[in-house]
Scaffold this motif. Structure first.
Motif, PDB file in Angstrom:
ATOM      1  N   GLY A  14      -0.934   0.852  -1.978  1.00  0.00           N
ATOM      2  CA  GLY A  14      -0.913   1.079  -0.540  1.00  0.00           C
ATOM      3  C   GLY A  14      -1.909   0.198   0.175  1.00  0.00           C
ATOM      4  N   ASN A  15      -1.832   0.204   1.502  1.00  0.00           N
ATOM      5  CA  ASN A  15      -2.753  -0.545   2.344  1.00  0.00           C
ATOM      6  C   ASN A  15      -3.822   0.426   2.862  1.00  0.00           C
ATOM      7  N   PRO A  16      -5.047   0.346   2.332  1.00  0.00           N
ATOM      8  CA  PRO A  16      -6.059   1.349   2.675  1.00  0.00           C
ATOM      9  C   PRO A  16      -6.483   1.323   4.138  1.00  0.00           C
ATOM     10  N   ARG A  17      -6.365   0.156   4.772  1.00  0.00           N
ATOM     11  CA  ARG A  17      -6.757   0.094   6.191  1.00  0.00           C
ATOM     12  C   ARG A  17      -5.783   0.847   7.060  1.00  0.00           C
ATOM     13  N   LYS A  18      -4.518   0.689   6.756  1.00  0.00           N
ATOM     14  CA  LYS A  18      -3.507   1.465   7.470  1.00  0.00           C
ATOM     15  C   LYS A  18      -3.651   2.939   7.125  1.00  0.00           C
ATOM     16  N   GLY A  19      -3.972   3.171   5.853  1.00  0.00           N
ATOM     17  CA  GLY A  19      -4.114   4.550   5.375  1.00  0.00           C
ATOM     18  C   GLY A  19      -5.204   5.312   6.110  1.00  0.00           C
ATOM     19  N   LYS A  20      -6.294   4.625   6.386  1.00  0.00           N
ATOM     20  CA  LYS A  20      -7.401   5.256   7.098  1.00  0.00           C
ATOM     21  C   LYS A  20      -6.953   5.695   8.493  1.00  0.00           C
ATOM     22  N   HIS A  21      -6.254   4.785   9.149  1.00  0.00           N
ATOM     23  CA  HIS A  21      -5.739   5.075  10.481  1.00  0.00           C
ATOM     24  C   HIS A  21      -4.767   6.266  10.436  1.00  0.00           C
ATOM     25  N   LEU A  22      -3.869   6.228   9.470  1.00  0.00           N
ATOM     26  CA  LEU A  22      -2.878   7.300   9.341  1.00  0.00           C
ATOM     27  C   LEU A  22      -3.527   8.631   8.976  1.00  0.00           C
TER      28      LEU A  22
END
Ligand code: HEC
Length: 103
Positions: free
Chosen positions: A24-32
């Motif tokens: 996964g993309n952790p930067r997007k994950g943080k936002h989500l």
């Protein structure tokens, strides 16, 4: 010889993008995570406070891979979204190199 080089480059490219899409993309994950999980999981939310440090890497993987969470709460999230969130939580789990208390 040129053709061989081309094939090697192509294979390497395909392999790298396939790998990139898998994790996964952790930067997007943080936002989500902030957007989709914190609604129920801030310090006075109905689900109790949850941060990446709430669990260990193994526990996060278990939660996501086995979909142990109450399913209704996650219906708005695509598989892709969940993968990103899982990556973010995993990267900052209690036993990770960079534990984080908050998203
Ligand atoms: C609609 C509200 C809601 C949303 C959104 C929600 N949760 Fe929860 N969550 C709950 C409730 C309520 C519980 C506790 C009761 C239960 O397990 O059914 C819970 C429990 C948990 C637990 C503890 C489970 C355990 O077995 O230790 C974790 C971890 C968790 N949620 C993570 C998340 C993550 C990550 C997200 C976002 C992808 C999320 N939750 C989104 C309501 C929500």
């Amino acid at each position: 010889m040129k053709k061989l080089l081309f094939i090697i480059t192509l294979v390497a490219f395909v392999a790298s993008t396939a790998f990139g899409a898998d994790g996964g993309n952790p930067r997007k994950g943080k936002h989500l995570f902030k957007k989709s999980c914190k609604t129920c999981h801030d310090n006075n939310g109905e689900g109790g406070e949850v941060t990446p440090m709430t669990k260990t890497q193994k526990q996060w993987d278990r939660l996501f891979d086995k979909q142990k969470h109450d399913a209704d709460a996650w219906t708005n999230l695509s598989e892709r979204d969940l993968k990103d969130i899982q990556q973010f939580l995993y990267d900052h789990a209690a036993d990770s190199p960079q534990p984080q208390t908050c998203g």
